[in-house]
Design a protein around this motif. Sequence first.
Motif, PDB file in Angstrom:
ATOM      1  N   ILE A  29       0.884  -1.183   0.000  1.00 12.98           N
ATOM      2  CA  ILE A  29       0.000   0.000   0.000  1.00 12.98           C
ATOM      3  C   ILE A  29       0.913   1.220   0.000  1.00 12.98           C
ATOM      4  O   ILE A  29       1.909   1.245   0.731  1.00 12.98           O
ATOM      5  CB  ILE A  29      -0.901   0.029   1.256  1.00 12.98           C
ATOM      6  CG1 ILE A  29      -1.749  -1.250   1.339  1.00 12.98           C
ATOM      7  CG2 ILE A  29      -1.801   1.261   1.273  1.00 12.98           C
ATOM      8  CD1 ILE A  29      -2.416  -1.442   2.697  1.00 12.98           C
ATOM      9  N   ARG A  30       0.618   2.194  -0.821  1.00 16.25           N
ATOM     10  CA  ARG A  30       1.431   3.418  -0.848  1.00 16.25           C
ATOM     11  C   ARG A  30       0.500   4.615  -0.723  1.00 16.25           C
ATOM     12  O   ARG A  30      -0.412   4.773  -1.543  1.00 16.25           O
ATOM     13  CB  ARG A  30       2.230   3.481  -2.148  1.00 16.25           C
ATOM     14  CG  ARG A  30       3.214   4.637  -2.203  1.00 16.25           C
ATOM     15  CD  ARG A  30       4.060   4.578  -3.451  1.00 16.25           C
ATOM     16  NE  ARG A  30       5.298   3.847  -3.245  1.00 16.25           N
ATOM     17  CZ  ARG A  30       6.404   4.361  -2.705  1.00 16.25           C
ATOM     18  NH1 ARG A  30       6.423   5.611  -2.297  1.00 16.25           N
ATOM     19  NH2 ARG A  30       7.483   3.639  -2.558  1.00 16.25           N
ATOM     20  N   GLY A  31       0.710   5.430   0.302  1.00 20.18           N
ATOM     21  CA  GLY A  31      -0.138   6.613   0.514  1.00 20.18           C
ATOM     22  C   GLY A  31      -1.612   6.262   0.693  1.00 20.18           C
ATOM     23  O   GLY A  31      -2.492   7.063   0.406  1.00 20.18           O
ATOM     24  N   GLY A  32      -1.884   5.047   1.164  1.00 16.54           N
ATOM     25  CA  GLY A  32      -3.263   4.621   1.371  1.00 16.54           C
ATOM     26  C   GLY A  32      -3.875   3.969   0.147  1.00 16.54           C
ATOM     27  O   GLY A  32      -5.009   3.494   0.196  1.00 16.54           O
ATOM     28  N   VAL A  33      -3.151   3.939  -0.952  1.00 12.63           N
ATOM     29  CA  VAL A  33      -3.703   3.330  -2.169  1.00 12.63           C
ATOM     30  C   VAL A  33      -3.055   1.968  -2.380  1.00 12.63           C
ATOM     31  O   VAL A  33      -1.828   1.834  -2.343  1.00 12.63           O
ATOM     32  CB  VAL A  33      -3.480   4.228  -3.409  1.00 12.63           C
ATOM     33  CG1 VAL A  33      -3.956   3.531  -4.670  1.00 12.63           C
ATOM     34  CG2 VAL A  33      -4.199   5.546  -3.226  1.00 12.63           C
TER      35      VAL A  33
ATOM     36  N   VAL B 196       3.400   7.256   3.107  1.00  9.07           N
ATOM     37  CA  VAL B 196       3.379   6.113   4.011  1.00  9.07           C
ATOM     38  C   VAL B 196       3.272   4.844   3.165  1.00  9.07           C
ATOM     39  O   VAL B 196       2.361   4.695   2.366  1.00  9.07           O
ATOM     40  CB  VAL B 196       2.214   6.203   5.017  1.00  9.07           C
ATOM     41  CG1 VAL B 196       2.234   5.005   5.961  1.00  9.07           C
ATOM     42  CG2 VAL B 196       2.308   7.483   5.821  1.00  9.07           C
TER      43      VAL B 196
END
Lengths: 120, 273
Positions: free
Chosen positions: B99-103, B166
Amino acid sequence: MGRILIVDDTLFMRTLLKNILSSGGHEIVGEAEDGDVGVEKYKELQPDLVTMDVVMPKMNGIEALKAIKSLDANAKVIMCTAVGQEQMVKLAIKSGARGYIVKPFQAPKVLEEIGNVLGA
Amino acid sequence: MTEVPVKIEKDGAWVTSKIDVTESGLTLREPYNKDIPYRSIVDLRQHKTVLLLTATGESKTENHYKIASVEKVLVVLKKRIIMSCNAYRLMAHFMSPAIRGGVLVTDAKWEKGAVAVLKTGIWFVSQDKQVCVPLDEVTSLELTKRELQKKKLDVVKIDFLDENEVVTSFVLCPLSTLQVLYSFLKDATKDKDMKGAELDQLDAQSAQVAMLVYSGMDTHAIENMLNISQTELDAIYETLLKLKLVEVVMIRKEVQLTPKGVRYITEALRPPA
């Protein structure tokens, strides 16, 4: 840029998404606080894309996604869920979701994902 | 033996050089002309195209080396160092980034490889990938379950900051090893845990503000979204700053026009004669 419908039971998350999406130049055509309302608004507004929360009190996001896909097989729906519920991903993708956002999320990545799905 | 072209830094100057990569270690040519056995290497970090290598010398002192090269060369160096250096290593499957930046990263897949725990970070290494998670950047750790081939398996979920995004990664290996890895990481990053008394200082609105900052909202957007004044938001920022949950990146100025400024605007708006 797209016309977007936001479906989420918390006002805070709807406001946050509205803010992020508007800052990216998208038009928020409607909001719904539950899955069943989301399906009705989809019929009425015919948005380019829907952001759909998974856990909602009356009709959950997966059911709402299925209902929307039965109305419009080409509907673009991005699911939105909290950390720890990622196991819903497979079910959502199988049910026709185009993308998946995990809360908490960061604005630039959300806009990138929305752009990818709208452009697809 | 393989010879690779690099630049090596010494006393602030970069020297075009070469490194011999052997079975037992690296030989740094100019400006060091030094053999570095893999077992003496205790840390490896990467900043863009520069590798920061720490090795212990004969007197147990730590020596630091900066090596720059193209990614293709760095991949060769990193792989040899990570697999042979002085580190806690375990064979594992990992997924990074998941997951990157919530995506959710849609093409993320489990990769078979190794996890190496070094002094300042952990490295995931597979045939095609080398990912570093600096311990300083770890934001969250969790021993949880993931579904793999219709089985729910124990995994360690690691969230870390990568260029302000994140990123979530997962590590999968036998439970006993997983628990060792989790305990080590938990201990190495415990200074970032919120203590009970600290949690008491955060009310619902402060938590909302922190969440909006996480999402990338600026001060003006937060004031509008939560319908609070600048003074109220400043007070919340002070609490978050005191708890070291945020840091100041910019101080904005509020200004008003001086008589000279008013005259300039008035003149500028006057219709042409």
